[in-house]
Design a protein around this motif. Structure first.
Motif, PDB file in Angstrom:
ATOM      1  N   PRO A 130      36.866  50.985  38.649  1.00 17.99           N
ATOM      2  CA  PRO A 130      36.179  52.010  39.540  1.00 17.99           C
ATOM      3  C   PRO A 130      37.237  53.344  39.767  1.00 17.99           C
ATOM      4  O   PRO A 130      38.209  53.133  39.261  1.00 17.99           O
ATOM      5  CB  PRO A 130      35.982  51.165  41.119  1.00 17.99           C
ATOM      6  CG  PRO A 130      37.192  50.596  40.961  1.00 17.99           C
ATOM      7  CD  PRO A 130      37.335  49.907  39.419  1.00 17.99           C
ATOM      8  N   GLY A 131      36.556  54.328  40.387  1.00 19.39           N
ATOM      9  CA  GLY A 131      37.446  55.631  40.438  1.00 19.39           C
ATOM     10  C   GLY A 131      36.521  56.467  41.523  1.00 19.39           C
ATOM     11  O   GLY A 131      35.547  56.625  41.515  1.00 19.39           O
ATOM     12  N   VAL A 132      37.684  57.185  42.155  1.00 25.61           N
ATOM     13  CA  VAL A 132      37.267  58.303  42.889  1.00 25.61           C
ATOM     14  C   VAL A 132      37.879  59.590  42.475  1.00 25.61           C
ATOM     15  O   VAL A 132      38.768  59.631  42.355  1.00 25.61           O
ATOM     16  CB  VAL A 132      37.755  58.017  44.440  1.00 25.61           C
ATOM     17  CG1 VAL A 132      37.240  59.176  45.553  1.00 25.61           C
ATOM     18  CG2 VAL A 132      37.195  56.794  44.982  1.00 25.61           C
ATOM     19  N   ILE A 133      36.957  60.652  42.226  1.00 27.45           N
ATOM     20  CA  ILE A 133      37.389  61.877  41.959  1.00 27.45           C
ATOM     21  C   ILE A 133      37.077  62.830  43.262  1.00 27.45           C
ATOM     22  O   ILE A 133      36.080  63.047  43.540  1.00 27.45           O
ATOM     23  CB  ILE A 133      36.438  62.226  40.738  1.00 27.45           C
ATOM     24  CG1 ILE A 133      36.624  61.604  39.597  1.00 27.45           C
ATOM     25  CG2 ILE A 133      36.976  63.791  40.309  1.00 27.45           C
ATOM     26  CD1 ILE A 133      35.452  61.777  38.458  1.00 27.45           C
ATOM     27  N   PHE A 134      38.498  63.421  43.506  1.00 28.14           N
ATOM     28  CA  PHE A 134      38.230  64.516  44.548  1.00 28.14           C
ATOM     29  C   PHE A 134      38.444  65.651  44.135  1.00 28.14           C
ATOM     30  O   PHE A 134      39.405  66.052  43.344  1.00 28.14           O
ATOM     31  CB  PHE A 134      39.746  64.108  45.568  1.00 28.14           C
ATOM     32  CG  PHE A 134      39.572  64.706  46.892  1.00 28.14           C
ATOM     33  CD1 PHE A 134      38.732  64.270  48.003  1.00 28.14           C
ATOM     34  CD2 PHE A 134      39.940  66.017  47.124  1.00 28.14           C
ATOM     35  CE1 PHE A 134      38.594  64.960  49.265  1.00 28.14           C
ATOM     36  CE2 PHE A 134      39.840  66.783  48.176  1.00 28.14           C
ATOM     37  CZ  PHE A 134      39.148  66.176  49.346  1.00 28.14           C
ATOM     38  N   VAL A 135      37.445  66.434  44.352  1.00 26.60           N
ATOM     39  CA  VAL A 135      37.357  67.744  43.800  1.00 26.60           C
ATOM     40  C   VAL A 135      37.695  68.631  44.712  1.00 26.60           C
ATOM     41  O   VAL A 135      37.443  68.918  46.068  1.00 26.60           O
ATOM     42  CB  VAL A 135      35.601  68.105  43.431  1.00 26.60           C
ATOM     43  CG1 VAL A 135      35.770  69.264  42.924  1.00 26.60           C
ATOM     44  CG2 VAL A 135      35.075  67.058  42.346  1.00 26.60           C
ATOM     45  N   ASP A 136      38.807  69.618  44.093  1.00 27.30           N
ATOM     46  CA  ASP A 136      39.314  70.719  44.813  1.00 27.30           C
ATOM     47  C   ASP A 136      38.414  71.788  44.363  1.00 27.30           C
ATOM     48  O   ASP A 136      38.207  72.480  43.424  1.00 27.30           O
ATOM     49  CB  ASP A 136      40.831  70.971  44.596  1.00 27.30           C
ATOM     50  CG  ASP A 136      41.369  72.242  44.999  1.00 27.30           C
ATOM     51  OD1 ASP A 136      40.614  72.828  45.880  1.00 27.30           O
ATOM     52  OD2 ASP A 136      42.381  72.581  44.608  1.00 27.30           O
ATOM     53  N   GLY A 137      37.408  72.186  45.492  1.00 27.73           N
ATOM     54  CA  GLY A 137      36.072  73.242  45.098  1.00 27.73           C
ATOM     55  C   GLY A 137      35.111  72.771  45.581  1.00 27.73           C
ATOM     56  O   GLY A 137      34.983  72.049  46.732  1.00 27.73           O
TER      57      GLY A 137
END
Length: 161
Positions: free
Chosen positions: A103-110
């Motif tokens: 699993p993974g969480v991608i935290f987007v700056d934007g």
């Protein structure tokens, strides 16, 4: 980086999948599938329903205001810069890494709104991709050859910068 021209923004007013009023309606369609969520509220609502997404792409905002329901997931966290109206190579790379090793969480700056397109392209057939349709509900797209073809055709309207 790919940029969506202003003239093409209406393309995303139409759901890229099946629109449901709420998460509860689509839960039966998620059984036995990898679940990928785009958006803080969709991810939060999945968690409330007892479903932990394999991949979540969030930015800490909902409809351009800070999201007080940003989900706290215990998964590998990645970050990617992605300005509004774009799909950056950094975001695509993060999505591909997450799909290869969930699993993974991608935290987007934007902004994460357009992440559904590269996510569908990277996801395996049969995966369920969910995202919010502002003011309307949640969209579910089951990944298959047709979804990938449609995502490819949408990418063709973007301009490489």
């Amino acid at each position: 980086m790919l940029r969506l021209p202003e003239a093409q923004r209406d393309l995303f007013k139409k759901p890229f999948g099946t629109l449901y009023r709420g998460i509860e309606e689509l839960l039966p369609r998620l059984e036995g599938r990898a679940v990928y969520a785009v958006g803080d509220v969709v991810t939060h609502n999945l968690l409330d329903a007892g479903i932990v997404p394999d991949i979540a792409i969030i930015d800490g905002y909902t409809m351009r205001t800070p999201c007080t329901r940003s989900p706290l997931l215990k998964a590998r966290r990645m970050t990617a810069k992605n300005p509004a109206g774009t799909i950056t190579d950094e975001l695509v790379d993060a999505i591909e890494r997450a799909v290869r090793d969930p699993p993974g969480v991608i935290f987007v700056d934007g902004e994460e709104d357009l992440a559904v397109i590269p996510l569908v392209l990277a996801a395996p057939d049969g995966a369920a991709v969910l995202y919010g349709q502002p003011g309307e509900g949640v969209v579910l797209r089951i990944v298959d050859a047709s979804a990938k073809r449609e995502a490819e055709s949408i990418l063709k309207v973007f301009v490489r910068e």
